[in-house]
Write a protein that holds these residues in place. Structure first.
Motif, PDB file in Angstrom:
ATOM      1  N   MET A 197       3.517   5.802  -5.611  1.00  0.00           N
ATOM      2  CA  MET A 197       3.379   5.920  -7.061  1.00  0.00           C
ATOM      3  C   MET A 197       2.199   6.790  -7.442  1.00  0.00           C
ATOM      4  O   MET A 197       2.282   7.592  -8.380  1.00  0.00           O
ATOM      5  N   GLU A 198       1.087   6.667  -6.722  1.00  0.00           N
ATOM      6  CA  GLU A 198      -0.118   7.406  -7.080  1.00  0.00           C
ATOM      7  C   GLU A 198      -0.047   8.868  -6.643  1.00  0.00           C
ATOM      8  O   GLU A 198      -0.506   9.755  -7.367  1.00  0.00           O
ATOM      9  N   GLU A 199       0.517   9.131  -5.466  1.00  0.00           N
ATOM     10  CA  GLU A 199       0.494  10.491  -4.929  1.00  0.00           C
ATOM     11  C   GLU A 199       1.761  11.296  -5.228  1.00  0.00           C
ATOM     12  O   GLU A 199       1.749  12.519  -5.069  1.00  0.00           O
ATOM     13  N   VAL A 255       2.267   1.715  -3.474  1.00  0.00           N
ATOM     14  CA  VAL A 255       1.214   2.165  -4.395  1.00  0.00           C
ATOM     15  C   VAL A 255       0.874   3.628  -4.129  1.00  0.00           C
ATOM     16  O   VAL A 255       0.680   4.420  -5.064  1.00  0.00           O
ATOM     17  N   THR A 256       0.820   3.993  -2.848  1.00  0.00           N
ATOM     18  CA  THR A 256       0.555   5.388  -2.499  1.00  0.00           C
ATOM     19  C   THR A 256       1.659   6.303  -3.017  1.00  0.00           C
ATOM     20  O   THR A 256       1.393   7.398  -3.531  1.00  0.00           O
ATOM     21  N   ARG A 297       0.826  -1.209   0.000  1.00  0.00           N
ATOM     22  CA  ARG A 297       0.000   0.000   0.000  1.00  0.00           C
ATOM     23  C   ARG A 297       0.862   1.263   0.000  1.00  0.00           C
ATOM     24  O   ARG A 297       0.554   2.247  -0.682  1.00  0.00           O
ATOM     25  N   ARG A 327       3.256   9.579 -10.014  1.00  0.00           N
ATOM     26  CA  ARG A 327       2.327   9.813 -11.116  1.00  0.00           C
ATOM     27  C   ARG A 327       2.084  11.301 -11.351  1.00  0.00           C
ATOM     28  O   ARG A 327       2.133  11.757 -12.508  1.00  0.00           O
ATOM     29  N   ASP A 340       2.974  13.435 -14.743  1.00  0.00           N
ATOM     30  CA  ASP A 340       1.989  14.282 -15.430  1.00  0.00           C
ATOM     31  C   ASP A 340       2.499  15.724 -15.570  1.00  0.00           C
ATOM     32  O   ASP A 340       2.308  16.359 -16.622  1.00  0.00           O
ATOM     33  N   GLN A 369       7.783  -0.278  -9.386  1.00  0.00           N
ATOM     34  CA  GLN A 369       6.895  -1.340  -9.837  1.00  0.00           C
ATOM     35  C   GLN A 369       7.554  -2.705  -9.676  1.00  0.00           C
ATOM     36  O   GLN A 369       6.914  -3.660  -9.218  1.00  0.00           O
TER      37      GLN A 369
END
Length: 305
Positions: A47-49, A44-45, A41, A52, A56, A188
């Motif tokens: 990578m997402e917060e 993943v957090t 988790r 990523r 962008d 990843q």
């Protein structure tokens, strides 16, 4: 579960210890799963917060660089005030958006990223010199025609330098994008490795728990079944009238050992009772024989007289 434990402990204690260890192993399995999921988790957090949004922003920054280059070229060929005003607005907006994105990246950048962003700031300054000088030399920031003429003049003189600045700017953005992509790929891969490792650990712990459960069930069952079978066999033998063999508890101090001891005590009492009955019967037989002998003697004497 050791042999001494199965012999000396009560059945309830054996069951409690066995189930307690099984529960403990299941708790370890659950803890390992929770730790693995928590690490997953967190990654993943991350990578997402973090990664990523960074990717962008870099894509948006590259888009803004391309937009300002397109606007600069359009200003060099357009003549209508309305079209020039639109392109100048796009150019100004592209620089402003780029600066906002760059500040957002710099706020959460590490040391290497700060160095790359510093190079991008130099690239931005070099590429924007044509526009900045034209705005400073114009009589007013809103003098569209004057600014466009000054920019054309600057580009005629410094076109090669501007093209090189643009190319270096895009190349440095590509470098930062490539680094970010590498970090994402590493995260990843780490995520996959941690997930695989967590699965292996959970499977191993589960197999250990299952193996111990099977072993404990087998040992506890054997520690109860074997002496119970012996007790049933001895009870059948005594019921058949065979009291000749002593019953041994084999050092057991549990309920089955107590049962075998009680059976041995009962066998001993029965042996004593049987011996007493045999002695009484022998005494009665002897007395009867003596009485019969006395009666016979008395009858013979009576006949003689």
């Amino acid at each position: 579960m050791s042999l001494s434990l199965t012999r000396s402990s009560s059945i309830s204690r054996r069951l409690s210890v066995g189930f307690g260890v099984i529960v403990l192993l299941l708790a370890v399995v659950a803890l390992v799963a929770v730790v693995s999921m928590r690490d997953t988790r967190q990654r993943v957090t991350l990578m997402e917060e973090h990664l990523r949004p960074k990717t962008d922003r870099l894509a948006q920054m590259r888009l803004q660089v391309n937009q300002q280059a397109m606007s600069m070229r359009n200003i060099g060929i357009l003549t209508a005030d309305e079209d020039l005003a639109k392109e100048l607005q796009k150019l100004t907006q592209a620089y402003a958006t780029y600066d906002t994105l760059s500040k957002a990246l710099l706020a959460e950048a590490d040391a290497e990223e700060q160095q790359l962003l510093g190079a991008l700031a130099d690239d931005r300054k070099a590429a924007a010199e044509v526009f900045d000088r034209a705005v400073k030399q114009a009589s007013s920031p809103n003098a569209v025609q004057e600014i466009s003429v000054l920019m054309r003049m600057e580009l005629r003189v410094n076109l090669d330098a501007w093209n090189k600045a643009q190319d270096k700017w895009l190349a440095d953005i590509d470098t930062l994008q490539a680094r970010t992509a590498t970090v994402v790929a590493e995260q990843q891969q780490m995520l996959v490795r941690r997930a695989d490792g967590g699965i292996v650990v959970v499977l191993v712990a589960s197999l250990i728990a299952i193996g111990f459960a099977v072993l404990a069930a087998w040992r506890i069952t054997a520690s109860v079944k074997v002496p119970l079978r012996l007790a049933v066999s001895e009870a059948d033998r005594m019921a058949g009238g065979d009291l000749s063999q002593a019953i041994r508890a084999s050092g057991r101090r549990d309920e089955t050992g107590q049962l075998l001891e009680r059976l041995e005590a009962m066998r001993s009492r029965w042996c004593v009772t049987v011996e007493e009955l045999q002695a009484t019967t022998q005494g009665i037989a002897t007395a009867s024989s003596e009485i019969a002998t006395g009666n016979l003697d008395l009858s013979q004497r009576t006949e003689r007289t």
